[in-house]
Each structure stands twice: as structure tokens, then as C-alpha cells.
Scaffold this active site. Structure first.
Site, PDB file in Angstrom:
ATOM      1  N   GLU A 224       8.182   2.446  -0.938  1.00 43.63           N
ATOM      2  CA  GLU A 224       9.332   2.334  -0.038  1.00 43.63           C
ATOM      3  C   GLU A 224       9.457   3.664   0.693  1.00 43.63           C
ATOM      4  OE1 GLU A 224      10.915  -0.223   0.747  1.00 43.63           O
ATOM      5  OE2 GLU A 224      10.297  -1.629  -0.809  1.00 43.63           O
ATOM      6  N   CYS A 258      16.735   6.388   5.400  1.00 43.95           N
ATOM      7  CA  CYS A 258      15.455   5.968   5.989  1.00 43.95           C
ATOM      8  C   CYS A 258      15.596   4.810   6.964  1.00 43.95           C
ATOM      9  CB  CYS A 258      14.465   5.595   4.886  1.00 43.95           C
ATOM     10  SG  CYS A 258      15.024   4.240   3.821  1.00 43.95           S
TER      11      CYS A 258
END
Length: 520
Positions: A224, A258
Site C-alpha cells: 500500500e 497518501c
């Protein structure tokens, strides 16, 4: 009793790491975690350990990131509590064997099913920016799936790492789950071990190190990562909506998230309006300025601060808003910079901070070409415009996810993950459970099927034609790739192209391919 004090972070002695992993692996092979009720008890205890320490979580995040308590409830403690409740409500359903779908009638007699097996002993490496959600979120899925788990919080958020350990030790069975604290040396020791899966959240550079370490053991990895995420603002967008929603996502956790946009591609026709609305929104969100506001976080550490400062200093663009900094406080003001190239220092890397570069474009086609030309495949893409604009953008770009007329929005129970440079694999909700299981196909061949199955045994002489007649699927398309209309007789006798063969089906195929009989 839960104490409000957060002691200093203590690294785990490296000589203990291998022994702890051995204990967890031994426990797994004793099948302790296979029982679904055992998993549910662990998750329920984890819920209360999080709930009872919600204020401690807020204190830790305030210490590590100056995180506003509202953001902590929304994205950390409250998020985890809801995730655990959602998983516990659905785990029995997810863990049940599934009947195999989309198989021919021939195989149904073997009662094919899919069993959800745990993978084994897995490693979860968390991140500093949302240390509780991004560390314990994957752990919830790993526990639900029946694995034993080694948990490695980020040392860059030390207070949060301590509280994560307190939560896990208060709630979880130590023979099945353990927390390893440390930095580079401890991480290297962990990565040198053999795992049944590694789940890593962080930057692409470290993600490559994790993937490389996993390769010799052929260990599957979920990565991720971040992404240089574009927001595309067409001339049909609502400037006020654009500014408020994009500013919110870029200022949450001081931009250390993010999923927020890394740069904006704005149609020149509405550029002045968009810039003005950003200024309006900033004054509305922070009337006394971001530095004086209790609702604005700080940068995690000096290294991150200097990296962001260098991005601004090296930019050839023009600062339109913000730009002030205070290294002592690790404060960087929300900063909008108009740039003229994707090669600008503000765009070539993920900022992971409160920086908003704007690159003007002439039209939607230029915006799409520009977004696709940026090296990194984004974790998210954020189109603003009318329905036609949005559909054109979504059908012409790639990304892990997308939020239309918004940014950084993700429904917590939907699968979340990147593509290409932004990662691989997905989790959240049911996908967290699926990330840590093996879907194991199982068949059971009853003894009465032996008369049919005996065709597979030698000698083979004279069996080929019979086998073909019983098993070959006839195509419903011709040699030009065009669909052949099925007659009703063929559909009935072949179950729409199944294994039973009737004269009507053969006639249909011979009509499409006259050489069929000669070939056989």
C-alpha cells in the site's frame, strides 16, 4: 487500569525476534487460530482495548503529529472501532465454505467448494501518518482470516507505536500475536525471515526493499504505497466546490496522507476563480491562520520538513498563497504554487505535505495527456466537472481508486489499494479478510461416479471420441470472432454451450465451420 502516561518507545532486542516468530508459527500449526469463535473473541477484545484508550490514542497523535482530536476520531480510533464491529458482524458469513460457481454440469456431482484457509504467520508493517489505522487495520483482517500476526509499527510515530503495543498486549493472545518495535535493524531482521504474507504500508522506495526481501522466499506481498495523484478541474467545474474539497484533503494531517491530490490540472478558463476560492476557503477554515489554529497538524520530523522545504525552494513556479515555515515547530503553511511543467520539483515526487501545485491546461484532453504522462500510476484520481467530463477522464486514465468531485474520499468498507507504482493488493472491509486467506478449491468424488470417471484410466484406445463428446464445449462464435446465434434446440440440448452434445448443436457448428467433421 489505563494510564494516561505514554512511556518512551523501547526497541525490541533483535535476538528476540526469531524466537517470537517461531512461537507464532508453532501456534499456527497447532490450529489455535483456525476456530472462528477464537478469532471473534480476539477482535472483540481488540475493540474494547481501542475504545478504552481512545483518549490515549488522541494524546499520542497530538504528541507525534499535533493531530486535532476530531481528525483522530474520524480517521483513527473511531475508524478502527467501526471496522472491528463491521468485521465481527460478517465474519461467520465470510468464513463459510462457498459453493463453486460457473462450472459445467459434469463437475457438479463432485460437490466443488471453496474453503477460506488462513495463510499462516504474517507480517504487518505500519506507517507513521495514520499509525493506528494503517497498522491495526490490516491486523484486523489478518486476525479475522485466522493467521498469527507479527505487528511492526512505525518508529517515526513513537508515542503512537507505544500505544499500539499497549493495545495489542492488553487484548490479544501473545502466543498468536506480537508487536516488534524498532528501526532499520529490527525491520531488516524481520524481512530476513520467511513469511506467509507481508503487508506493507509506506513509500515506494521502502516498498521496493520489502518486495526484494520477499522475493527469495516467494512470499506474497501487499504493498500500500503512495502516488502522485492528479486532480483534473475542467471548465465546467464548480470553483468553490473544487477549492473547499481539495483544500480539506490537502490540509488534513498537514497533507501527510497518501490519498490526497499531489497536483492540480486546471482549465485556464476558470483558473482565476479557482485560485480565489482557495484563498476564500483557507480564510474560512483558518480565520487566524493555520499556525495559530488547533485544527492544523505539524510535519512528522525534521527530515520530512527539509524535504518539503526543498520542493518549494527548488520550484520554478510562483507562490500564490502561503509559503511561510517554522522549522522549530515543524510548521509549513498551506502553500499554493502555480507551475508551468510536470518537471517542476513540486510535481516530480509525492509531496506528502500541505503543498498544492497548480498546472494550467488549455482543455480536458491536455489534462488527460498530462496525467497519463506522469511516471507514477496514481493511487487516486479526482475529476471535477460535468458528467461527460468525468466519464471521459475516468475512461482515459488509470488509478487505484477515484473520487468524483472530491478528493481523498474512500468508503471504509470498499476495497482499497493501488496499481503499478502506487502498490498492489487491496484491503478494507471484506477485502481485509480476503487479503489474508487462500481460496482453496475442494472436490469430493463419490464412489458411484466411478463408472463415468473410469474413462480416464489406461488403456486409452477408443476413448478419445467418447471423451470429446462428453466434455468438449462448442464455441458460440465463428472464425471471424462473430457471435453465432444459438437455436433454441441447441440451447436446450447443450445448456447454452455445455458438455451435452446433440445433433442440433453439431449442425450449428458445422454450418459455421464446414471442416469440423473432416477435422475429427
Amino acid at each position: 487500569m489505563v494510564t494516561s502516561e505514554i512511556p518512551p518507545l523501547q526497541f525490541t532486542p533483535t535476538e528476540e525476534i526469531q524466537e517470537r516468530i517461531s512461537t507464532l508459527r508453532k501456534t499456527f500449526f497447532e490450529h489455535k487460530t483456525r476456530d472462528v469463535e477464537f478469532r471473534l473473541v480476539q477482535l472483540r477484545k481488540l475493540y474494547w482495548a481501542v475504545k478504552d484508550r481512545s483518549q490515549l490514542i488522541a494524546n499520542a497523535l497530538a504528541k507525534d503529529l499535533n493531530r486535532p482530536e476530531f481528525e483522530t476520531v474520524v480517521a483513527e480510533s473511531g475508524w478502527l472501532e467501526n471496522d472491528i464491529v463491521f468485521v465481527t458482524r460478517n465474519l461467520h458469513k465470510w468464513a463459510k465454505d462457498e459453493k463453486a460457481e460457473d462450472i459445467d454440469l459434469t463437475w457438479k456431482f463432485m460437490n466443488p467448494k471453496i474453503r477460506k484457509d488462513p495463510l499462516g504467520c504474517v507480517l504487518v508493517i505500519g506507517a507513521f501518518n495514520y499509525p493506528f489505522q494503517l497498522t491495526l487495520g490490516p491486523v484486523i483482517g489478518a486476525i479475522a482470516a485466522g493467521n498469527t500476526v507479527v505487528i511492526k509499527p512505525s518508529e517515526n510515530a513513537p508515542a503512537s507505536a507505544v500505544v499500539i503495543q499497549q493495545i495489542c498486549e492488553a487484548a490479544l493472545d501473545p502466543s498468536c500475536y506480537t508487536v516488534i518495535q524498532g528501526g532499520v535493524s529490527e525491520s531488516q531482521a524481520l524481512l530476513a525471515e520467511r513469511w506467509d504474507k507481508i503487508f506493507f504500508t509506506g513509500g515506494a522506495s521502502v516498498g521496493r526493499i520489502v518486495a526484494k526481501a520477499a522475493a527469495p522466499h516467494l512470499t506474497p506481498v501487499v504493498l500500500e504505497l503512495g502516488g502522485i495523484n492528479p486532480a483534473i478541474i475542467t471548465k465546467n467545474a464548480n470553483p468553490r466546490l473544487v477549492a473547499r474539497r481539495l483544500l480539506w484533503s490537502k490540509l488534513m494531517n498537514a497533507g501527510q496522507i497518501c490519498t490526497s491530490q499531489n497536483y492540480l490540472l486546471v482549465d485556464r478558463e476558470i483558473l482565476p476563480l479557482v485560485i480565489q476560492e482557495f484563498k476564500n476557503a483557507y480564510n474560512e477554515f483558518y480565520p487566524q491562520g493555520a499556525k495559530a489554529s488547533p485544527d492544523y497538524s505539524r510535519i512528522i520530523n525534521e527530515n520530512a520538513f527539509h524535504r518539503l522545504k526543498a520542493m518549494i525552494d527548488n520550484s520554478k513556479g510562483k507562490i500564490l498563497m502561503g509559503g511561510t515555515m517554522d522549522e522549530k515547530e515543524l510548521f509549513i503553511e498551506p502553500t499554493i504554487v502555480q507551475v508551468d511543467s510536470t518537471d517542476d520539483s513540486m510535481i516530480v515526487q509525492e509531496s506528502f505535505g500541505p503543498l498544492i501545485p497548480i498546472l494550467p491546461v488549455d482543455n480536458i484532453d491536455e489534462a488527460i495527456r498530462t496525467a497519463n504522462a506522469v511516471m507514477s500510476t496514481p493511487l487516486g484520481i479526482y475529476p471535477f466537472g460535468n458528467k461527460a467530463d468525468v466519464e471521459k477522464i475516468l475512461s482515459s486514465t488509470r488509478s487505484g481508486g477515484a473520487a468524483v468531485n472530491d478528493s481523498a474520499l474512500h468508503i471504509p468498507t470498499l476495497p482499497f489499494g493501488g496499481v503499478g507504482e502506487s502498490g498492489n493488493g487491496a484491503y478494507r472491509g471484506r477485502a481485509s479478510f480476503e487479503a489474508f486467506i487462500h481460496r482453496r478449491p475442494i472436490t469430493t468424488s463419490p464412489s458411484w461416479l466411478e463408472a463415468i470417471l473410469s474413462i480416464r484410466y489406461p488403456p486409452y484406445a477408443g476413448k478419445t471420441k467418447t471423451f470429446k463428446a462428453a466434455s468438449t464445449l462448442l464455441p458460440d462464435f465463428d472464425r471471424d470472432g462473430q457471435k453465432v446465434t444459438l437455436g433454441w434446440l441447441r440451447y436446450i440440448f447443450t445448456l447454452g454451450g455445455g458438455s451435452a452434445k446433440a445433433g442440433a448443436s453439431r449442425a450449428a457448428i458445422v454450418a459455421a465451420d464446414p471442416d469440423t467433421d473432416r477435422k475429427e
